[in-house]
Design an enzyme around this catalytic site. Structure first.
Site, mmCIF file in Angstrom:
data_model
loop_
_atom_site.group_PDB
_atom_site.id
_atom_site.type_symbol
_atom_site.label_atom_id
_atom_site.label_comp_id
_atom_site.label_asym_id
_atom_site.label_seq_id
_atom_site.Cartn_x
_atom_site.Cartn_y
_atom_site.Cartn_z
ATOM 1 N N GLU A 64 25.457 -3.491 -31.912
ATOM 2 C CA GLU A 64 26.000 -2.888 -33.000
ATOM 3 C C GLU A 64 26.750 -1.893 -32.472
ATOM 4 O O GLU A 64 27.909 -1.606 -33.094
ATOM 5 C CB GLU A 64 24.879 -2.559 -33.783
ATOM 6 C CG GLU A 64 25.522 -2.252 -35.480
ATOM 7 C CD GLU A 64 24.371 -1.893 -36.380
ATOM 8 O OE1 GLU A 64 23.770 -3.040 -36.682
ATOM 9 O OE2 GLU A 64 24.359 -0.843 -36.913
ATOM 10 N N ASP A 65 26.377 -1.229 -31.642
ATOM 11 C CA ASP A 65 27.173 0.258 -31.295
ATOM 12 C C ASP A 65 27.711 0.246 -30.017
ATOM 13 O O ASP A 65 28.376 1.453 -29.529
ATOM 14 C CB ASP A 65 26.123 1.387 -31.280
ATOM 15 C CG ASP A 65 25.672 1.360 -33.002
ATOM 16 O OD1 ASP A 65 26.544 1.163 -33.811
ATOM 17 O OD2 ASP A 65 24.567 2.119 -33.158
ATOM 18 N N ASP A 121 13.032 1.896 -37.409
ATOM 19 C CA ASP A 121 14.347 2.462 -37.483
ATOM 20 C C ASP A 121 14.808 3.409 -38.444
ATOM 21 O O ASP A 121 15.193 4.295 -38.468
ATOM 22 C CB ASP A 121 15.416 1.299 -37.287
ATOM 23 C CG ASP A 121 16.815 1.792 -37.321
ATOM 24 O OD1 ASP A 121 17.117 2.576 -36.490
ATOM 25 O OD2 ASP A 121 17.786 0.791 -37.538
#
Ligand code: NDP
Ligand code: ZN
Length: 178
Positions: A64-65, A121
């Site tokens: 994702e990052d 998370d």
């Protein structure tokens, strides 16, 4: 390969991938503190000993990052770990609003292992927001984030009592009806 090496390999991989990233808090904490902290919630608080779950927690934000691909995760860590990370990764072709709605819609259909990572998370991020407000965020934005998180968590219930109870305390503190 033994479990300790598997975990260190994931930590090393994530640390290299996130090396130039910082959290959104005013101290600009190194980003890697987050995946390590998520893994620690699972082992220390949730009582999870399943190694692929902890590996996925360490790697959960790499696709994702960062420039990491699922092929890369599959090649280095195998299909199970890659599959869990895939389940907790937002579709970046969607707008931010759509991604937020997708998280709410997808949560109930996630696998048990992906739900564990998702709960940890959310717990880490809400504690981080409680600890200090990210640069540029208003109190309303923080509250909206808590409300949205409570909707995602609603779809993750029945997975881990300890994490869900801890999250519920955070929601109650903000007067969010659960
Ligand atoms: P973002 O999604 O932009 O940021 C939250 C994410 O940042 C977390 O999920 C977490 O993801 C990561 N993160 C990094 N550092 C921290 C930290 N210190 N504490 C907590 N999380 C951290 O935030 P929003 O959800 O608020 O924004 C998304 C939407 O909100 C967009 O649609 C945007 O346009 C809109 N918006 C709303 C505003 C408002 O006032 N309501 C103002 C501006 C925008 P990870 O697990 O990946 O680390
Ligand atoms: Zn995360």
């Amino acid at each position: 390969m033994n479990h300790v090496s598997e975990l260190i390999r994931c930590t090393d991989f994530a640390a290299i991938k996130h090396k130039d990233q910082r959290r959104k808090d005013i101290e600009a904490t190194p980003y890697i503190n987050h995946p390590i902290g998520v893994a620690k919630i699972l082992t220390e608080e949730a009582g999870i000993t399943d190694i692929p779950v902890i590996q996925a927690a360490l790697l959960h934000d790499t696709v994702e990052d960062t420039d990491t691909s699922f092929e890369e995760l599959n090649q280095h860590f195998g299909p199970e770990v890659c599959g869990i990370v895939k389940e907790v990764t937002d579709d970046k072709t969607l707008s931010k609003m759509e991604r937020k709605q997708q998280q709410i819609n997808h949560a109930p259909h996630a696998s048990y292992k992906a739900k564990l990572v998702k709960l940890a998370d959310k717990l880490y991020n809400l504690r981080d927001l409680r600890r200090c407000t990210p640069c540029g965020w208003t109190a309303e934005r923080v509250q909206e984030y808590f409300v949205w998180s409570s909707k995602v968590v609603a779809g993750l219930r029945g997975t881990n009592r300890k994490m869900e109870d801890t999250l519920d305390d955070l929601f109650k503190e903000r007067d969010i009806i659960i």
